[in-house]
Every structure is written in C-alpha cells, then in structure tokens.
Design a protein around this motif. Structure first.
Motif, PDB file in Angstrom:
ATOM      1  N   THR A 557       8.194-113.095  78.801  1.00 59.59           N
ATOM      2  CA  THR A 557       9.007-114.304  78.845  1.00 59.59           C
ATOM      3  C   THR A 557      10.483-113.929  78.825  1.00 59.59           C
ATOM      4  OG1 THR A 557       7.310-115.593  77.695  1.00 59.59           O
ATOM      5  CG2 THR A 557       9.538-116.476  77.696  1.00 59.59           C
ATOM      6  N   SER A 558      11.229-114.477  79.757  1.00 62.35           N
ATOM      7  CA  SER A 558      12.667-114.272  79.813  1.00 62.35           C
ATOM      8  C   SER A 558      13.340-115.637  79.812  1.00 62.35           C
ATOM      9  CB  SER A 558      13.053-113.498  81.082  1.00 62.35           C
ATOM     10  OG  SER A 558      14.459-113.393  81.207  1.00 62.35           O
ATOM     11  N   ILE A 559      14.405-115.783  79.017  1.00 60.37           N
ATOM     12  CA  ILE A 559      15.179-117.019  78.967  1.00 60.37           C
ATOM     13  C   ILE A 559      16.535-116.740  79.604  1.00 60.37           C
ATOM     14  CG2 ILE A 559      16.001-118.919  77.538  1.00 60.37           C
ATOM     15  CD1 ILE A 559      13.016-118.455  77.316  1.00 60.37           C
ATOM     16  N   VAL A 560      16.931-117.559  80.568  1.00 64.39           N
ATOM     17  CA  VAL A 560      18.212-117.373  81.246  1.00 64.39           C
ATOM     18  C   VAL A 560      18.972-118.695  81.268  1.00 64.39           C
ATOM     19  CG1 VAL A 560      17.359-115.502  82.690  1.00 64.39           C
ATOM     20  CG2 VAL A 560      17.204-117.861  83.521  1.00 64.39           C
ATOM     21  N   ASN A 561      20.297-118.587  81.356  1.00 69.11           N
ATOM     22  CA  ASN A 561      21.142-119.759  81.611  1.00 69.11           C
ATOM     23  C   ASN A 561      21.309-119.881  83.118  1.00 69.11           C
ATOM     24  OD1 ASN A 561      22.442-118.493  78.856  1.00 69.11           O
ATOM     25  ND2 ASN A 561      22.332-120.727  78.833  1.00 69.11           N
ATOM     26  N   ALA A 562      20.816-120.971  83.646  1.00 67.59           N
ATOM     27  CA  ALA A 562      20.714-121.079  85.102  1.00 67.59           C
ATOM     28  C   ALA A 562      21.756-122.018  85.692  1.00 67.59           C
ATOM     29  CB  ALA A 562      19.313-121.529  85.497  1.00 67.59           C
ATOM     30  N   GLY A 563      23.020-121.670  85.530  1.00 72.78           N
ATOM     31  CA  GLY A 563      24.070-122.335  86.286  1.00 72.78           C
ATOM     32  C   GLY A 563      24.349-123.771  85.906  1.00 72.78           C
ATOM     33  N   ARG A 564      24.512-124.639  86.935  1.00 73.40           N
ATOM     34  CA  ARG A 564      24.968-125.996  86.711  1.00 73.40           C
ATOM     35  C   ARG A 564      24.057-126.994  87.422  1.00 73.40           C
ATOM     36  NH1 ARG A 564      31.443-126.324  87.235  1.00 73.40           N
ATOM     37  NH2 ARG A 564      31.028-128.191  85.984  1.00 73.40           N
ATOM     38  N   THR A 565      24.048-128.203  86.871  1.00 73.61           N
ATOM     39  CA  THR A 565      23.250-129.286  87.424  1.00 73.61           C
ATOM     40  C   THR A 565      24.103-130.546  87.472  1.00 73.61           C
ATOM     41  OG1 THR A 565      21.284-128.315  86.391  1.00 73.61           O
ATOM     42  CG2 THR A 565      21.083-130.559  87.219  1.00 73.61           C
ATOM     43  N   ARG A 566      24.012-131.275  88.572  1.00 74.52           N
ATOM     44  CA  ARG A 566      24.716-132.551  88.716  1.00 74.52           C
ATOM     45  C   ARG A 566      23.693-133.673  88.628  1.00 74.52           C
ATOM     46  NH1 ARG A 566      28.687-134.867  92.017  1.00 74.52           N
ATOM     47  NH2 ARG A 566      29.064-136.975  91.222  1.00 74.52           N
ATOM     48  N   ILE A 567      23.911-134.613  87.710  1.00 71.49           N
ATOM     49  CA  ILE A 567      22.976-135.710  87.496  1.00 71.49           C
ATOM     50  C   ILE A 567      23.763-137.010  87.453  1.00 71.49           C
ATOM     51  CG2 ILE A 567      21.234-136.705  85.956  1.00 71.49           C
ATOM     52  CD1 ILE A 567      20.752-133.895  84.851  1.00 71.49           C
ATOM     53  N   TYR A 568      23.344-137.979  88.241  1.00 72.98           N
ATOM     54  CA  TYR A 568      23.912-139.314  88.124  1.00 72.98           C
ATOM     55  C   TYR A 568      22.848-140.335  88.504  1.00 72.98           C
ATOM     56  CZ  TYR A 568      24.794-138.653  93.179  1.00 72.98           C
ATOM     57  OH  TYR A 568      24.671-138.383  94.521  1.00 72.98           O
ATOM     58  N   GLY A 569      23.080-141.577  88.102  1.00 67.11           N
ATOM     59  CA  GLY A 569      22.084-142.598  88.387  1.00 67.11           C
ATOM     60  C   GLY A 569      22.439-143.925  87.754  1.00 67.11           C
ATOM     61  N   ALA A 570      21.477-144.820  87.750  1.00 71.71           N
ATOM     62  CA  ALA A 570      21.661-146.159  87.197  1.00 71.71           C
ATOM     63  C   ALA A 570      20.329-146.663  86.681  1.00 71.71           C
ATOM     64  CB  ALA A 570      22.209-147.107  88.263  1.00 71.71           C
ATOM     65  N   ASP A 571      20.379-147.513  85.667  1.00 74.94           N
ATOM     66  CA  ASP A 571      19.155-148.125  85.149  1.00 74.94           C
ATOM     67  C   ASP A 571      19.447-149.530  84.650  1.00 74.94           C
ATOM     68  OD1 ASP A 571      20.345-147.509  82.563  1.00 74.94           O
ATOM     69  OD2 ASP A 571      19.424-145.539  82.721  1.00 74.94           O
ATOM     70  N   ALA A 572      18.417-150.339  84.627  1.00 77.91           N
ATOM     71  CA  ALA A 572      18.548-151.725  84.172  1.00 77.91           C
ATOM     72  C   ALA A 572      17.272-152.135  83.458  1.00 77.91           C
ATOM     73  CB  ALA A 572      18.816-152.657  85.350  1.00 77.91           C
ATOM     74  N   ASP A 573      17.441-152.913  82.393  1.00 78.11           N
ATOM     75  CA  ASP A 573      16.322-153.449  81.620  1.00 78.11           C
ATOM     76  C   ASP A 573      16.502-154.952  81.506  1.00 78.11           C
ATOM     77  OD1 ASP A 573      14.888-150.930  80.527  1.00 78.11           O
ATOM     78  OD2 ASP A 573      16.989-150.573  80.041  1.00 78.11           O
ATOM     79  N   ILE A 574      15.448-155.693  81.854  1.00 81.98           N
ATOM     80  CA  ILE A 574      15.483-157.154  81.809  1.00 81.98           C
ATOM     81  C   ILE A 574      14.295-157.646  80.992  1.00 81.98           C
ATOM     82  CG2 ILE A 574      15.418-159.281  83.168  1.00 81.98           C
ATOM     83  CD1 ILE A 574      16.514-157.656  85.524  1.00 81.98           C
ATOM     84  N   ARG A 575      14.564-158.555  80.072  1.00 80.67           N
ATOM     85  CA  ARG A 575      13.527-159.252  79.307  1.00 80.67           C
ATOM     86  C   ARG A 575      13.804-160.740  79.421  1.00 80.67           C
ATOM     87  NH1 ARG A 575      13.701-158.555  73.872  1.00 80.67           N
ATOM     88  NH2 ARG A 575      11.441-158.734  73.622  1.00 80.67           N
ATOM     89  N   ALA A 576      12.763-161.503  79.749  1.00 73.48           N
ATOM     90  CA  ALA A 576      12.971-162.932  79.972  1.00 73.48           C
ATOM     91  C   ALA A 576      11.770-163.733  79.487  1.00 73.48           C
ATOM     92  CB  ALA A 576      13.215-163.209  81.452  1.00 73.48           C
ATOM     93  N   LEU A 577      12.072-164.836  78.791  1.00 74.41           N
ATOM     94  CA  LEU A 577      11.058-165.822  78.442  1.00 74.41           C
ATOM     95  C   LEU A 577      11.084-166.900  79.519  1.00 74.41           C
ATOM     96  CD1 LEU A 577      11.727-166.099  74.608  1.00 74.41           C
ATOM     97  CD2 LEU A 577       9.651-165.191  75.683  1.00 74.41           C
ATOM     98  N   VAL A 578      10.026-166.934  80.335  1.00 76.33           N
ATOM     99  CA  VAL A 578       9.959-167.832  81.481  1.00 76.33           C
ATOM    100  C   VAL A 578       8.984-168.955  81.173  1.00 76.33           C
ATOM    101  CG1 VAL A 578       9.488-168.004  83.951  1.00 76.33           C
ATOM    102  CG2 VAL A 578      10.458-165.898  83.008  1.00 76.33           C
ATOM    103  N   ASP A 579       9.432-170.200  81.333  1.00 76.02           N
ATOM    104  CA  ASP A 579       8.572-171.353  81.061  1.00 76.02           C
ATOM    105  C   ASP A 579       7.286-171.265  81.867  1.00 76.02           C
ATOM    106  OD1 ASP A 579      10.432-172.390  79.341  1.00 76.02           O
ATOM    107  OD2 ASP A 579      11.382-173.684  80.836  1.00 76.02           O
ATOM    108  N   HIS A 580       6.181-171.562  81.209  1.00 75.23           N
ATOM    109  CA  HIS A 580       4.844-171.610  81.808  1.00 75.23           C
ATOM    110  C   HIS A 580       4.354-170.236  82.282  1.00 75.23           C
ATOM    111  CE1 HIS A 580       5.548-175.881  81.625  1.00 75.23           C
ATOM    112  NE2 HIS A 580       6.520-175.820  82.534  1.00 75.23           N
ATOM    113  N   VAL A 581       5.141-169.192  82.047  1.00 74.61           N
ATOM    114  CA  VAL A 581       4.720-167.844  82.439  1.00 74.61           C
ATOM    115  C   VAL A 581       4.559-166.961  81.211  1.00 74.61           C
ATOM    116  CG1 VAL A 581       5.316-165.776  83.755  1.00 74.61           C
ATOM    117  CG2 VAL A 581       5.782-168.037  84.709  1.00 74.61           C
TER     118      VAL A 581
END
Length: 726
Positions: A557-581
């Motif tokens: 087993t060898s452990i190395v530091n492997a350079g750089r990573t670019r991460i970007y994104g978006a997320d959304a969370d919705i909670r809703a009480l819908v009549d009759h649903v």
C-alpha cells in the motif's frame, strides 16, 4: 487577524453566483411573514447544532439535510450505509470490500490505513471516531441526523474537509414514555428494539434504549457462510441531571457488538490481453452475481464500548461547557484474499483503537447583536494492530506469510473562535478561525516469508514513523434576511486534513478552499420550504491509497498526494405540504468534479496523469423524491410513504476504468403504517429496493488477489413491523 483573499474564488464562478443572488432577490421580493392561516398545518421547525449552538435549520447558513426520527424509522435506516441509500447528499462505498468510506460533493478519503483519517467526519453527540469500521455501528433511538455539506473545519476540526454527518441521539426528558417494536421480514430478518424514559423528578431523568438486529446473508456463498448478513446488539443508558437552573449534565454509556460474516465481495479473476496486460473492461458477470463462493471463511467481530459526557453551566449570559467521550473499540476481521481456490489465503485483521475526545467551549447566550464562541479541543487515539496474510499448512493450520504488528498514536490539539455581529436587523457578518496541531507516530514492524512453504524464514522490516502538521482554517460568512421567511448567505471556508505516512514514505496534508452561496426560505404560511446553494471548491493534495508493486516483488500500500481537483455544483431541497396530496420532498444535486493535476501509479509501477478524470463517487446528477400521504378511516389513520433516489453514472476509483463504473440507477422504497384509534400501537408493512436494483458499494481492481472486486448494496427486502407505545 487577517484572512486569505477570496477574490480568485469569487471571480471563478461570478456568473453562477450572480444567478443564485438573482434567485435570492426574487424569493425575497415575494416572501411574506407567515402570519396568515396560522391554524393550518405547517412544516415543523427543526433545531440543529450545525454551528455548535442550537438554532433553527432555516436560520443556519449551511447547506444541509436533516433527517428526523420519524423519517429514519419509516425508511428503515439502521446505519450509515442504509442512510446513504436514501440521502441524495451522501454516498457510501466499501474500499477493499470491508472499509466504509463516505463521500459528500465528490470529496472522500481514499486513505483507509490505520494512520489515515476520514474526509467526511461522523460526529455522535459532539464526539467523533477516526476509524472507518466504526461507521458500521447501529443507529437507533435518535433525535435527528444532519448531513452538513462542505468544509466545516473551523468548528468541527481538521478532518471535516467534505462535510459532517452529525448524529444526535434522543435525550432523557421529563415525560414518562416507552416503546417496543418487533420487525420481521425476508432473509430471516428479526429486529427487536425497546426504549423507556423514566423521569425520577425535575432534577434526574433516565433513558434506556436497546436494539437487536439480525438477518441472514443477502448472498449465497455455500459451502462458506453467506455474506452481507447482520448480527448486531447494542444498548445505551443516558442520565440527565440538572441540580440547579444554571447547571446541566448528561452522561451516556453505550455497548455495541457486531458479529457474523459481514460484507463480502464477488471476485472475478483478471482478464489479460495478448500482451499480458490487465483488461480494464468490465468482466463478464455470472448469471446470478449474488451467488458465488470463496476459498477461506470470512467473519467480522466488532466490540465497542463508549462513554460520553456533557457538563454545561450558565452565568451572566455566558455558557461554559465541557464535552468529552472515551471509546474502546475492538475490530477483528477475516477476509478471503486467495489468488485461486488452489492457493487459499486468509487476511486476518485485528485493531484495538482507544479514542479520547475532549472540548471546553465558552459561548454567549441570548439574542444580542453580538454573539460569539471559543474553545479548545484535544483528540487522542492509541491503537495496536496485528494483521497477517495466512495460508493453511500442515493439516489446515494457518501460518502467516506476510504480517504487520504496529503501535499507532495520534494526538490533535486545537483552539478556535467564531463571532457574529448583526450589523442591522437584516444583515449579519460572521468570522471564525481554528488553529490545529496534529502529531502521529507508528512503531513496530512488518515481516514476510522468503518462501512459499514452511518452515518459513522471515524478513523483518522495522517501522518507526512520526510526523507533525499544523494548519489554520478560516470561516467568513455574510447573511441577508430581508424578511422573517427568507435568509440568503455567502460563506468562504478552508479545510484541512493532516498528513501521514505508509511503508513507502510520508505524505502531506489535504487542503480545500471553498465558497458557497445559498438561500433558505419558507412560503405559503410555512407550508413550503425551499433551500438552494451553489458552491466552488479548490481541493489540493488529496490522499490516495494504492496497491503498487514494491522493489522486492511484493504488492504493498502506498499513499500519495495526487495534485488538485476542481469541484463545483448546485443543489436544492424542497419540502411542501400540498393539499389533498400530503408531504412532498424533492432534492436535486448537480456536481461537476474533475482532477486538474493528478499523477498516480497505474498499479504497474508507472505514473500516469489522470487530469480530466472524475473523483470516485461523484455522479453528475442525484435526485431524491419522497411522498407521504395520510388517510383517516373509522379504524384509525393510515400513512403511506414512497421514497426514491436516482443517481447518474459514477466511478469507484480514480482511474475511471470501465470495470469500476456504476451505471445510472433508480431505487424506491414503499411503506404503509396503520395507527389504530387506540393510539398505543402501530403496524407497518414495507418493501425496500422495490425494483431489486443491483447497486455497487465497491468496484475495483484488487491487486492483492489479481481480481476484479465487486460488493453490493442490499437487494429487495420486505417485512412487517409492530410497535407498542406506553
């Protein structure tokens, strides 16, 4: 005090940030305080401690998902692995089949050695455990679980590069209550759970909870015992003491044991091309991938004894608290590591970590314009390790051919402070800093046999490694709350995970710089909740564990530091009480994660540049959907629930080979709960993984036994559960 400039990070995604700010302003313009229709059903506010002080989730400037006790119970979440099958913001894998790894927003630790640290930290009632196999512990009698996305290093410490899974257990209360449940299902599932809360008086309360969970293996591994089984028992005693109105104490003791076979893998021998090179295409699977056998018996044994304590004293609008824990854990595991049935090899692992967490914090109380907190923390882990590859000789007696014997010690000390100032009733600014110092040491040896047949002559290689690392992490945030129903925020954070060493040398820390812009809002008289965020990370020095050939011909087993990573994104969370649903939930996450400079060994001793590849477990799209509907009948109330999760394709290793690819999948769970009018009993029927999707938890080339290795999430399961309340 000065902080790093965020100009570059701001400029990098100015257009995306502008889009979110525009969305925030649109929401702000349309938001109204929730005063009308006050008697209607509303979403209940959730109190979290994401910033270590209690606050409503909607007023906490962190991208997060909160899973309450009712959700956890109805979806059958019993551990982190099953939580990840439901939670869109959390991914679970088993590196080398047995070592759990958590991933948030494409960030995870691939250093699962005895010296390595996680990049996503699991915190239980304020205390963490470094060892990944501790993630197998059973979850029960909880208040809630919060998944905090993004670096949380300033308040939570060195390893919170990717985020936090914050587990909050249910605490003793001043109400006498109890419950007991029986859960029976396929694969001989028989789960028992009980809880009783006993208030002696207003000063002293007790809470006792216990669980037993058992099911047969999900696989058919005859003549060996079937893998992916469960045999868990755990009990917890909590004592709350409040001798005065200013002094509160909580003491918890928990004992957990896990037995059985545990997780196992389907190993398919390597396929080679005409030049003798390993094919990286996905190999042909057997007709039934869940039916296979292995050469040596497999087993697991975890024995975990934990004590946690909290003491808090209030005086003059200031709280002084002391939080600590001690964890004594024993892990034993036997895995099949045979190159073939003709050459049986068992890899037997034994680790005995003892972990101490301590933190002293002082913080302001009340709703003053200026709030603050500061603290010091101390973490110590002492462990011994005895592991070996063993082959059967002389009538079945197992003798070691390669063995490791180490003593490991890790200490981490830190001081931190964070302060918020409310400039106006609508604008709040926050700044924080943490300085961490880490020390690690390992002494002992590994030794290997010079021949394949006894009597063995061993070559001993002494190991004496140590290292010290120190790093400040910072947090800057601004909040704008135009109304009581909307809160917009922007935050800049840095993250840090300490370095370490392996038999092939030392490696440096990981670091991360990230910016997040988000909005949280309530609509329609608190019947609709919309939370959204965008983020951009610059991730450097990711620690990667590799199986590579050593000069003496062995694989190590060898452990190395492997350079750089670019991460970007978006997320959304919705909670809703819908009549009759009913209650509708929707979570959508888009992620773009790519290595920008990533040089690693390809497994044959040759370095390759993996720039452009995606990090493990970083799907481009993840969608979660839930619907809960209630019917009222003459015989009582019936609540139906469906939960589904879609995930686009992802890879399980940094190489992005075809053989480590998980194709897109959709899973769904169904449940129906009947609550009779007598109110002291509930009956639930459930089906989980309705479509019986084959979902990988591991997919990798495993050089130790020259095979493609795959492990699976649970197949379709179903059952009934009865709960009695008193």
């Amino acid at each position: 005090m000065s902080f790093p400039s965020t100009e570059v990070v701001y400029r990098r995604h100015a257009s995306t940030a502008a889009s979110v700010l525009f969305l925030s302003l649109v929401l702000s313009a349309g938001a109204r305080a929730d005063e009308s229709d006050a008697g209607a059903q509303q979403l209940k506010p959730v109190i979290v401690r994401a910033e270590k002080l209690p606050a409503p989730e909607e007023r906490t400037p962190v991208a997060m998902s909160v899973y309450g006790d009712a959700f956890i119970d109805s979806t059958g979440v019993s551990d982190i692995k099953s939580l990840a099958t439901i939670a869109p913001d959390l991914s679970y894998a088993q590196v080398q089949t047995v070592v759990p790894v958590l991933t948030i927003r494409g960030i995870s630790s691939r250093d699962t050695t005895e010296v390595g640290d996680p990049s996503v930290v699991v915190v239980t009632d304020g205390s963490s455990n470094n060892r990944p196999y501790a993630l197998s512990a059973t979850l029960y009698d909880l208040d809630h679980i919060s998944v905090l996305r993004g670096p949380q290093g300033t308040l939570y410490g060195r390893n919170a590069v990717g985020g936090i899974v914050d587990i909050v257990t249910a605490k003793p209360s001043r109400t006498f209550e109890g419950r007991a449940s029986v859960d029976l299902g396929n694969y001989a599932t028989r789960n028992l759970e009980a809880m009783v809360n006993v208030p002696m008086n207003d000063v002293l309360q007790f809470r006792v909870a216990a669980i037993s969970r058992r099911h047969d293996g999900y696989l058919n591994n005859a003549p060996q015992a079937d893998g992916d089984d469960e045999n868990t028992r755990s009990g917890r005693l909590s004592v709350a003491l409040e001798p005065t109105s200013h002094l509160r104490m909580l003491f918890t003791a928990q004992q957990t044991t896990l037995k059985g076979v545990g997780p196992v893998s389907l190993d398919i021998p390597y396929i080679y091309d005409a030049n003798g090179n390993v094919s990286h295409d996905k190999p042909p699977f057997p007709a039934d991938p869940r039916t296979f056998t292995y050469a040596t018996p497999q087993s697991q044994s975890i024995d975990d004894t934990t004590a946690r304590w909290t003491v808090a004293y209030d005086f003059r609008n200031v709280e002084l608290s002391y939080i600590g824990s001690y964890d004594n854990l024993t892990w034993r595991h036997a895995a099949d590591s045979s190159p073939s049935f003709a050459e049986p090899v068992s890899y037997r692992q034994n680790e005995f970590p003892k972990t101490l967490n301590q933190e002293v914090r002082v913080s302001s109380l009340g709703n003053e314009r200026w709030s603050w907190q500061a603290g010091v923390s101390y973490f110590r882990e002492s462990s011994s390790l005895n592991s070996a590859n063993e082959s059967p000789f002389d009538g079945g007696v197992y003798l070691p051919t390669l063995a490791f014997a180490y003593g490991i010690r890790t200490t981490s000390t830190a001081a931190y402070g964070q302060s918020s100032y409310r400039v106006t009733d609508k604008i709040k600014l926050t700044a924080g800093i943490r300085v961490t110092r880490d020390e690690k040491s390992r002494d002992g040896e590994y030794f290997y046999a010079n021949s394949n047949e006894p009597p063995f002559v061993y070559t001993h290689v002494p190991q004496d490694n140590s290292g010290t690392w120190s790093k400040p992490t910072v947090h800057l945030a601004a909040e704008y709350a135009p109304t009581s129903a909307v809160m917009n925020y922007i935050r800049y954070d840095t993250g840090y995970k300490s370095g370490g060493f392996s038999s092939s040398g030392s490696y440096a820390p990981e670091t991360l710089r990230g910016i997040e812009i988000g909005t949280k809002s309530l609509w329609n008289s608190q019947r609709v909740q919309i939370n959204a965020s965008v983020f951009d990370y610059d991730y450097s020095g990711q620690q990667i564990s590799q199986l590579v050939p050593f000069a003496d011909g062995r694989t190590g087993t060898s452990i190395v530091n492997a350079g750089r990573t670019r991460i970007y994104g978006a997320d959304a969370d919705i909670r809703a009480l819908v009549d009759h649903v009913g209650l509708v939930t929707l979570s959508v996450a888009w992620l773009h994660a790519r290595f920008t400079d990533f040089v690693v060994d390809d497994g044959s001793g040759q370095n390759v540049q993996l720039a452009g590849n995606a990090p493990p477990q970083s799907p481009a799209f993840t969608v979660g959907f839930g619907l809960e509907h209630a019917w009222t009948t003459a015989a009582g109330r019936i609540v139906g629930r469906v939960d589904a999760k879609f995930q686009s394709g992802q890879h399980f290793t940094v190489y992005n080979y075809a053989d480590d690819y998980q194709k897109p999948y959709l899973t769904a769970d169904l449940s129906a709960t009947w609550m009779p009018n007598r109110k002291d009993i509930e009956l639930m029927a459930y089906v989980r993984n309705v479509t019986n999707q084959r979902v990988f938890t591991a997919a990798e080339e495993y050089t130790f036994d020259d095979s493609y290795r795959y492990a699976f999430a649970a197949p379709r399961t179903f059952g009934v559960k009865a709960t009695y309340f008193w």
